[in-house]
Design a protein around this motif. Structure first.
Motif, mmCIF file in Angstrom:
data_model
loop_
_atom_site.group_PDB
_atom_site.id
_atom_site.type_symbol
_atom_site.label_atom_id
_atom_site.label_comp_id
_atom_site.label_asym_id
_atom_site.label_seq_id
_atom_site.Cartn_x
_atom_site.Cartn_y
_atom_site.Cartn_z
ATOM 1 N N ALA A 1 -9.830 -4.699 24.630
ATOM 2 C CA ALA A 1 -10.773 -5.771 24.294
ATOM 3 C C ALA A 1 -10.867 -5.881 22.781
ATOM 4 O O ALA A 1 -10.491 -4.962 22.047
ATOM 5 C CB ALA A 1 -12.149 -5.500 24.892
ATOM 6 N N ALA A 2 -11.372 -7.015 22.314
ATOM 7 C CA ALA A 2 -11.541 -7.232 20.874
ATOM 8 C C ALA A 2 -12.936 -6.804 20.438
ATOM 9 O O ALA A 2 -13.929 -7.042 21.144
ATOM 10 C CB ALA A 2 -11.315 -8.705 20.537
ATOM 11 N N TYR A 3 -13.000 -6.176 19.265
ATOM 12 C CA TYR A 3 -14.258 -5.721 18.673
ATOM 13 C C TYR A 3 -14.277 -6.121 17.200
ATOM 14 O O TYR A 3 -13.234 -6.258 16.562
ATOM 15 C CB TYR A 3 -14.390 -4.198 18.774
ATOM 16 C CG TYR A 3 -14.524 -3.677 20.186
ATOM 17 C CD1 TYR A 3 -15.769 -3.383 20.724
ATOM 18 C CD2 TYR A 3 -13.396 -3.485 20.981
ATOM 19 C CE1 TYR A 3 -15.891 -2.906 22.025
ATOM 20 C CE2 TYR A 3 -13.503 -3.018 22.279
ATOM 21 C CZ TYR A 3 -14.758 -2.726 22.796
ATOM 22 O OH TYR A 3 -14.876 -2.263 24.085
ATOM 23 N N SER A 4 -15.485 -6.282 16.667
ATOM 24 C CA SER A 4 -15.619 -6.586 15.243
ATOM 25 C C SER A 4 -16.228 -5.398 14.509
ATOM 26 O O SER A 4 -16.954 -4.574 15.092
ATOM 27 C CB SER A 4 -16.487 -7.829 15.034
ATOM 28 O OG SER A 4 -17.845 -7.572 15.334
ATOM 29 N N PHE A 5 -15.921 -5.330 13.219
ATOM 30 C CA PHE A 5 -16.444 -4.286 12.334
ATOM 31 C C PHE A 5 -16.870 -4.937 11.025
ATOM 32 O O PHE A 5 -16.273 -5.930 10.598
ATOM 33 C CB PHE A 5 -15.367 -3.239 12.023
ATOM 34 C CG PHE A 5 -14.921 -2.425 13.201
ATOM 35 C CD1 PHE A 5 -15.393 -1.137 13.397
ATOM 36 C CD2 PHE A 5 -14.015 -2.947 14.114
ATOM 37 C CE1 PHE A 5 -14.971 -0.376 14.475
ATOM 38 C CE2 PHE A 5 -13.585 -2.201 15.202
ATOM 39 C CZ PHE A 5 -14.060 -0.906 15.385
ATOM 40 N N THR A 6 -17.879 -4.358 10.398
ATOM 41 C CA THR A 6 -18.315 -4.817 9.076
ATOM 42 C C THR A 6 -18.284 -3.653 8.102
ATOM 43 O O THR A 6 -18.895 -2.602 8.351
ATOM 44 C CB THR A 6 -19.750 -5.371 9.128
ATOM 45 O OG1 THR A 6 -19.882 -6.284 10.217
ATOM 46 C CG2 THR A 6 -20.084 -6.091 7.826
ATOM 47 N N LEU A 7 -17.558 -3.814 7.010
ATOM 48 C CA LEU A 7 -17.555 -2.832 5.931
ATOM 49 C C LEU A 7 -18.513 -3.323 4.858
ATOM 50 O O LEU A 7 -18.452 -4.496 4.454
ATOM 51 C CB LEU A 7 -16.148 -2.679 5.347
ATOM 52 C CG LEU A 7 -15.014 -2.382 6.338
ATOM 53 C CD1 LEU A 7 -13.692 -2.249 5.596
ATOM 54 C CD2 LEU A 7 -15.315 -1.133 7.148
ATOM 55 N N ASN A 8 -19.389 -2.477 4.398
ATOM 56 C CA ASN A 8 -20.427 -2.892 3.454
ATOM 57 C C ASN A 8 -19.950 -2.909 2.009
ATOM 58 O O ASN A 8 -20.686 -2.552 1.088
ATOM 59 C CB ASN A 8 -21.658 -1.994 3.607
ATOM 60 C CG ASN A 8 -22.309 -2.162 4.969
ATOM 61 O OD1 ASN A 8 -22.389 -3.278 5.474
ATOM 62 N ND2 ASN A 8 -22.755 -1.070 5.550
ATOM 63 N N HIS A 9 -18.720 -3.297 1.830
ATOM 64 C CA HIS A 9 -18.152 -3.484 0.493
ATOM 65 C C HIS A 9 -16.885 -4.329 0.640
ATOM 66 O O HIS A 9 -16.347 -4.466 1.747
ATOM 67 C CB HIS A 9 -17.820 -2.137 -0.155
ATOM 68 C CG HIS A 9 -16.882 -1.291 0.644
ATOM 69 N ND1 HIS A 9 -17.297 -0.511 1.700
ATOM 70 C CD2 HIS A 9 -15.547 -1.110 0.561
ATOM 71 C CE1 HIS A 9 -16.267 0.111 2.229
ATOM 72 N NE2 HIS A 9 -15.170 -0.242 1.560
ATOM 73 N N ALA A 10 -16.439 -4.897 -0.438
ATOM 74 C CA ALA A 10 -15.223 -5.709 -0.406
ATOM 75 C C ALA A 10 -14.009 -4.822 -0.565
ATOM 76 O O ALA A 10 -13.926 -4.024 -1.502
ATOM 77 C CB ALA A 10 -15.259 -6.760 -1.520
ATOM 78 N N THR A 11 -13.094 -4.923 0.364
ATOM 79 C CA THR A 11 -11.848 -4.160 0.274
ATOM 80 C C THR A 11 -10.732 -4.960 0.930
ATOM 81 O O THR A 11 -10.982 -5.785 1.813
ATOM 82 C CB THR A 11 -11.989 -2.781 0.965
ATOM 83 O OG1 THR A 11 -10.838 -1.999 0.702
ATOM 84 C CG2 THR A 11 -12.170 -2.928 2.461
ATOM 85 N N SER A 12 -9.538 -4.747 0.492
ATOM 86 C CA SER A 12 -8.391 -5.482 1.026
ATOM 87 C C SER A 12 -7.843 -4.766 2.253
ATOM 88 O O SER A 12 -7.407 -3.617 2.176
ATOM 89 C CB SER A 12 -7.299 -5.608 -0.037
ATOM 90 O OG SER A 12 -7.737 -6.398 -1.120
ATOM 91 N N VAL A 13 -7.901 -5.450 3.382
ATOM 92 C CA VAL A 13 -7.360 -4.945 4.645
ATOM 93 C C VAL A 13 -6.495 -6.048 5.229
ATOM 94 O O VAL A 13 -6.920 -7.209 5.284
ATOM 95 C CB VAL A 13 -8.475 -4.566 5.633
ATOM 96 C CG1 VAL A 13 -7.877 -3.966 6.898
ATOM 97 C CG2 VAL A 13 -9.469 -3.606 5.001
ATOM 98 N N ALA A 14 -5.315 -5.710 5.679
ATOM 99 C CA ALA A 14 -4.389 -6.718 6.195
ATOM 100 C C ALA A 14 -4.335 -6.678 7.717
ATOM 101 O O ALA A 14 -4.364 -5.595 8.320
ATOM 102 C CB ALA A 14 -2.994 -6.498 5.628
#
Length: 332
Positions: free
Chosen positions: A243-256
């Motif tokens: 299944a699909a899940y969402s995540f939130t990182l509390n800072h800006a970072t580059s993820v591809a």
């Protein structure tokens, strides 16, 4: 364009210019019958004021794209991002030669926008006779297509003809508090767990792994379509384990997209799944990943490529569980 720190900092009146969207147009006397055999929703029952989310799959049930589908002008349009849309366009044209249907990339003829609910009345009244009154309903005019979105961030998706885009932009600049770029819309999609595929995820997942059924994007009682056998068997036999899940990182970072998430198991870390969509804001990063469907909000994950960054799944905004009674009913 204005920079946004976090989604929670969105003002009441704002617009988003969408620069990574694709519009596929299908016209011709066999448009409905052809698309009915390609998409996971019932095109024959699609109302002229209705918009649906659907999946376009190959014959093994692997998803090319998860577009919005709507009636517009004298045909049917599919709206998706460019990565996934390009694959759908190629596949639709591959098989479309056997039907009386013309399928084209109409992206250059329209500009795409997402506008907040508070902005809609002042901006849209000059371009549309009325506003759609319920989520996933639409109105159209010579200026374009407008539909109400089902997101927590209440608003409308606007498809404006290139010839009227300048007038729209002028009116928008007068009425709006802030104008944002594509990343804000991408973050909204991830926050609402609207299935989204980047290049690395195209043709890798069946629709249920992307939660397409949870956003009413699969009509299990419709006739045959590409990949139906796999999609139906997965549902009725309960074989889907992802299944699909969402995540939130509390800072800006580059993820591809395509990068790997790992899950903590005791003192060890094991591969959990791949990221399929990302959005980076000024002080926040949003991720969507396909993981085991028994993943819990308390499960700690980390980026395999950047193991110092850990995160936990957000609460899913809808129920991904199948209702056995509905399954039995639809199989009769």
């Amino acid at each position: 364009m204005t920079a946004l720190s976090t989604l929670s900092a969105l003002p009441s009146s704002y617009a988003v210019r969408l620069t990574n969207q694709m519009l596929i147009s299908a016209t011709g006397e066999q448009t409905d019958s052809y698309l009915h055999g390609q998409l996971t929703v019932n095109i024959n029952d699609l109302d002229k004021h209705q918009v649906r989310i659907c999946a376009h799959c190959d014959n093994k049930g692997k998803t090319w794209s998860v577009p919005y589908v709507a009636r517009f002008n004298d045909g049917v349009v599919l709206i998706s991002n460019k990565d996934a849309g390009a694959h759908s366009l190629a596949q639709l044209n591959k098989y479309g030669v056997f039907s009386k249907v013309d399928i084209i990339d109409a992206s250059e003829a329209y500009h795409h926008y997402f506008i907040s609910d508070a902005l809609a009345n002042s901006l849209c009244k000059s371009f549309f006779d009325s506003l759609p009154d319920s989520p996933m309903s639409s109105v159209s005019s010579a200026n374009g297509l407008l539909f109400k979105t089902p997101y927590t961030q209440a608003g409308f998706y606007a498809l404006i003809t290139a010839e009227h885009a300048e007038a729209w932009e002028e009116k928008m600049a007068e009425a709006v508090e802030a104008i944002y770029g594509q990343a804000v819309f991408d973050a909204i999609l991830i926050d609402n767990l609207i299935p989204t595929l980047s290049e690395s995820g195209v043709n890798e997942y069946i629709p249920q792994m992307l939660n397409v059924q949870a956003v009413e994007g699969i009509d299990f009682d419709k006739g045959c379509y590409m990949g139906q056998e796999v999609v139906a068997r997965t549902r009725f036999l309960g074989k889907n384990k992802r299944a699909a899940y969402s995540f939130t990182l509390n800072h800006a970072t580059s993820v591809a997209p395509g990068e790997t998430l790992e899950k903590q198991l005791g003192e060890n870390w094991r591969r959990a799944g791949n990221i399929i969509a990302t959005a980076k804001l000024q002080a926040e990063t949003w991720l969507m990943a396909v993981l085991s469907n028994d993943t819990k909000e308390t499960d700690c994950h980390r980026l395999a490529e950047n193991p110092d960054i850990t995160c936990y799944p957000n609460t899913q905004p809808y129920n991904i569980e199948q209702n056995p009674s509905n399954i039995i009913k639809k199989r009769k």
